[in-house]
Design an enzyme around this catalytic site. Structure first.
Site, short mmCIF file in Angstrom:
data_model
loop_
_atom_site.label_atom_id
_atom_site.label_comp_id
_atom_site.label_asym_id
_atom_site.label_seq_id
_atom_site.Cartn_x
_atom_site.Cartn_y
_atom_site.Cartn_z
N GLY A 167 2.75 1.83 10.86
CA GLY A 167 3.66 2.96 10.69
C GLY A 167 4.38 3.36 11.96
N GLU A 218 -5.10 -5.44 10.80
CA GLU A 218 -4.07 -4.43 11.00
C GLU A 218 -4.31 -3.71 12.33
OE1 GLU A 218 -2.18 -3.17 7.05
OE2 GLU A 218 -3.95 -1.95 7.31
N HIS A 237 -9.23 0.78 5.32
CA HIS A 237 -7.94 1.02 5.98
C HIS A 237 -8.13 1.94 7.19
CE1 HIS A 237 -3.85 2.24 6.74
NE2 HIS A 237 -3.48 1.15 6.09
N ASN A 274 0.87 -1.18 0.00
CA ASN A 274 0.00 0.00 0.00
C ASN A 274 0.90 1.23 0.00
OD1 ASN A 274 -1.80 2.04 0.52
ND2 ASN A 274 -2.43 1.28 2.54
N TRP A 275 0.93 1.90 -1.14
CA TRP A 275 1.86 3.03 -1.28
C TRP A 275 1.32 4.31 -0.65
CZ3 TRP A 275 3.71 2.30 -7.10
CH2 TRP A 275 4.39 1.08 -7.18
N LYS A 276 0.06 4.32 -0.26
CA LYS A 276 -0.54 5.48 0.42
C LYS A 276 -0.28 6.77 -0.37
CE LYS A 276 -0.11 2.97 4.75
NZ LYS A 276 0.11 2.99 6.19
N SER A 331 3.78 -2.59 10.28
CA SER A 331 5.23 -2.62 10.44
C SER A 331 5.87 -3.96 10.07
CB SER A 331 5.62 -2.20 11.87
OG SER A 331 5.17 -0.89 12.13
N GLY A 345 3.03 -1.35 4.29
CA GLY A 345 3.03 0.09 4.02
C GLY A 345 4.45 0.55 3.72
N GLY A 346 5.12 1.08 4.75
CA GLY A 346 6.44 1.69 4.57
C GLY A 346 7.42 0.84 3.79
N GLU A 359 -6.51 4.34 8.26
CA GLU A 359 -6.34 5.77 7.98
C GLU A 359 -7.60 6.35 7.35
OE1 GLU A 359 -2.70 5.22 5.81
OE2 GLU A 359 -1.76 4.57 7.68
P1 PGA Z 1 3.12 -0.07 7.72
O1 PGA Z 1 1.65 0.13 7.13
O2 PGA Z 1 3.66 -1.32 7.09
O3 PGA Z 1 3.87 1.17 7.29
O4 PGA Z 1 2.98 -0.19 9.19
C1 PGA Z 1 0.80 -0.96 7.01
C2 PGA Z 1 -0.51 -0.52 6.41
O5 PGA Z 1 -0.95 0.60 6.67
O6 PGA Z 1 -1.15 -1.30 5.69
#
Ligand code: PGA
Length: 249
Positions: free
Chosen positions: A172, A166, A94, A9-11, A212, A233-234, A96
């Site tokens: 993150g 998640e 998600h 997920n590149w957000k 993470s 994510g990251g 967020e």
């Molecule tokens: P993260 O994000 O790997 O940066 O913790 C995971 C996600 O939001 O799906």
């Protein structure tokens, strides 16, 4: 056997040139077997990513979509728009989106329903906040999120569903659920699905872990029997890290 999935997920990251560069780096990593690999660029780069990954086994998926198929919803993206450019899978729910864009369980139920009605795969995210876990309320929170958004589905809709647990406190933050915490929750989730929709559907649904995940911890988390992959994510923003995670499946 259930499928294994690693999705990135590149957000809100990567402009057009950076998107092309990351895609080139991913393609240079070569092939993979036994795992579905997906990446979710931001919406304005989806068509470009589909074209650039055309000759690759990496699938391009959306980060979000609206529940309505069309109409006066400025700034939104519909299921038909995604499918018209070759995107047939979308992340929904998600944390967020829930926290910063007020996506409710009710709206998510509508989004999921619209997606599956149009044969769109859904990577459905859910998970508890830190306070929920501290209060030992995490199972109840997760159960509530699943019931409200997914338990009104028809059994036949489940072929479109991928679950992504998640825990919000792990996204993150560098904090990861321990492999045991992930396994405990994934087994709980699979059991809930079995109770509501039967053992066959529960056995078939892929349950990803997100929060993470890094090259250093992926293998241990993925080794758990009910963890079928990860939503990254990251670490998905770096081709070396992402493929190290892909290969640790
Ligand atoms: P993260 O994000 O790997 O940066 O913790 C995971 C996600 O939001 O799906």
């Amino acid at each position: 056997m259930r499928k294994k999935i690693v999705a990135g997920n590149w957000k809100l990251n990567n402009n057009q040139q950076e998107t092309t560069a990351l895609i080139s780096a991913l393609k240079a990593k070569g092939s993979f077997t036994g795992v579905e690999v997906k990446v979710a660029p931001t919406s304005i780069h989806l068509a470009q990513a589909v074209a650039e990954l055309n000759d690759s086994a990496i699938e391009v998926i959306g980060q979000n979509m609206h529940q309505a198929t069309h109409g006066a919803f400025t700034g939104e993206i519909s299921v038909g728009m995604l499918q018209s450019i070759g995107v047939n899978s979308v992340i929904l729910g998600h944390s967020e989106r829930r926290a910063y864009f007020n996506e409710t369980d009710e709206a998510l139920a509508q989004k999921v329903s619209t997606a599956v009605d149009h044969d769109m795969e859904v990577v459905f995210c859910f998970g508890e906040e830190l306070e929920d876990r501290k209060a030992d309320n995490h199972f109840a929170v997760v159960e509530g999120q699943l019931r409200k958004a997914l338990f009104g589905l028809n059994p036949t809709d489940w072929k479109y569903i991928v679950l992504a647990y998640e825990p919000v406190w792990a996204i993150g933050t560098g904090e990861t659920a321990s492999p045991e915490q992930a396994q405990e929750m994934h087994a709980f989730i699979r059991n809930l699905v079995a109770e509501a929709f039967g053992a066959a559907i529960a056995e078939n649904v892929a349950i990803l872990y997100g929060g993470s995940v890094k090259p250093a911890n992926a293998q241990e988390i993925f080794s758990k029997p009910d963890v079928d992959g990860g939503l990254i994510g990251g670490a998905a923003l770096n081709a070396d890290d992402f493929f190290a995670i892909v290969h640790s499946i």
